[in-house]
Scaffold this motif. Structure first.
Motif, short mmCIF file in Angstrom:
data_model
loop_
_atom_site.label_atom_id
_atom_site.label_comp_id
_atom_site.label_asym_id
_atom_site.label_seq_id
_atom_site.Cartn_x
_atom_site.Cartn_y
_atom_site.Cartn_z
N THR A 25 26.33 37.48 33.16
CA THR A 25 26.04 38.52 32.33
C THR A 25 26.41 39.82 32.93
OG1 THR A 25 25.07 37.22 30.61
CG2 THR A 25 25.19 39.49 30.20
N ALA A 26 25.56 40.11 33.88
CA ALA A 26 25.55 41.54 34.64
C ALA A 26 27.04 41.65 35.34
CB ALA A 26 24.39 41.47 35.67
N LEU A 27 27.56 40.44 35.92
CA LEU A 27 28.90 40.55 36.39
C LEU A 27 29.80 40.76 35.38
CD1 LEU A 27 30.87 40.14 38.59
CD2 LEU A 27 30.67 37.53 38.00
N GLY A 28 29.66 40.37 34.29
CA GLY A 28 30.81 40.53 33.19
C GLY A 28 30.59 42.01 32.69
N ALA A 29 29.36 42.72 32.63
CA ALA A 29 29.26 43.91 32.33
C ALA A 29 29.85 44.84 33.37
CB ALA A 29 27.87 43.96 31.94
N ILE A 30 29.76 44.63 34.50
CA ILE A 30 30.16 45.28 35.76
C ILE A 30 31.57 45.55 35.70
CG2 ILE A 30 30.44 45.47 38.23
CD1 ILE A 30 27.23 44.63 38.35
N GLN A 31 32.20 44.08 35.29
CA GLN A 31 33.86 44.12 35.37
C GLN A 31 34.17 44.74 34.40
OE1 GLN A 31 33.90 39.69 35.98
NE2 GLN A 31 35.38 40.30 37.56
N THR A 32 33.62 44.75 33.02
CA THR A 32 34.06 45.40 31.88
C THR A 32 34.07 47.01 31.90
OG1 THR A 32 33.25 43.40 30.33
CG2 THR A 32 33.58 45.61 29.31
N LEU A 33 32.77 47.49 32.28
CA LEU A 33 32.79 48.76 32.45
C LEU A 33 33.76 49.52 33.65
CD1 LEU A 33 31.10 51.32 31.59
CD2 LEU A 33 29.42 50.66 33.68
N GLY A 34 33.68 48.99 34.99
CA GLY A 34 34.55 49.38 36.13
C GLY A 34 35.94 48.84 36.05
N LYS A 35 36.14 47.73 35.45
CA LYS A 35 37.59 47.30 35.52
C LYS A 35 37.87 46.68 36.66
CE LYS A 35 38.34 49.12 31.45
NZ LYS A 35 37.34 48.89 30.59
N ALA A 36 36.78 46.13 37.76
CA ALA A 36 36.97 45.61 38.99
C ALA A 36 37.28 44.29 38.64
CB ALA A 36 35.99 45.98 39.81
N GLN A 37 38.00 43.63 39.46
CA GLN A 37 38.21 42.02 39.56
C GLN A 37 38.00 41.90 41.09
OE1 GLN A 37 38.72 40.44 36.74
NE2 GLN A 37 38.29 42.26 35.66
N ALA A 38 38.08 40.40 41.24
CA ALA A 38 38.09 40.00 42.61
C ALA A 38 39.31 40.38 43.35
CB ALA A 38 38.08 38.54 42.52
N GLY A 39 38.86 41.00 44.55
CA GLY A 39 40.02 41.35 45.52
C GLY A 39 40.14 42.87 45.49
N ASP A 40 39.42 43.65 44.68
CA ASP A 40 39.53 45.08 44.51
C ASP A 40 38.61 45.66 45.54
OD1 ASP A 40 41.32 45.18 42.45
OD2 ASP A 40 39.81 45.34 40.89
N LYS A 41 37.86 45.14 46.29
CA LYS A 41 36.95 45.43 47.28
C LYS A 41 35.83 46.51 46.77
CE LYS A 41 36.82 47.22 51.96
NZ LYS A 41 37.39 47.83 53.03
#
Length: 105
Positions: A25-41
Motif C-alpha cells: 500500500t505504501a509503495l502504491g501511494a508513493i507511486q501515485t503521489l510521485g508518479k515514479a515507476q521502476a527504472g526511474d532511479k
C-alpha cells in the motif's frame, strides 16, 4: 508512511500478511503521489523488490529469523560461540523479528 499506517490500522487480523499489504500500500501511494515507476532511479526501485520479496516470503511461510539457525556465525556476538550456535536462531535476528511484530501491533 501514512498509507502503510492506515493499512495496518484497518487490518484484521494484524499479522504478517497485513504487514506485507501495508508495504504494498505504501509503495502504491508513493507511486501515485510521485508518479515514479521502476527504472526511474528513485526509492521505488528499491521498494518494489522489497515489497515483492516480503510478500512472497510471507506467502511461502518463510521464517526469516528461524532461518538463521543453520548459519555459522562469522560476525557479531554469536561469533564467539562458533559451531555451537548452529541449530539455534541468531538472537539479534529473533529480537528484530519481535520488534517488527510489536510494530505491527
Amino acid at each position: 508512511m501514512a498509507a502503510a499506517g492506515n493499512a495496518l490500522a484497518a487490518a484484521d487480523p494484524l499479522d504478517s500478511e497485513a504487514l506485507a499489504g501495508a508495504v504494498a500500500t505504501a509503495l502504491g501511494a508513493i507511486q501515485t503521489l510521485g508518479k515514479a515507476q521502476a527504472g526511474d532511479k528513485t526509492l521505488v526501485d528499491a521498494l518494489i523488490p522489497f515489497s515483492e520479496r516480503l510478500g512472497s516470503g510471507i506467502a511461502q511461510g518463510e521464517p526469516a529469523a528461524q532461518a538463521t539457525a543453520a548459519l555459522l556465525p562469522r560476525l557479531g556476538r554469536a561469533r564467539s560461540h562458533g559451531s555451537r550456535s548452529v541449530g539455534h536462531p541468531d538472537p539479534g535476528a529473533v529480537s528484530l523479528a519481535q520488534v517488527l511484530v510489536a510494530v505491527q501491533g
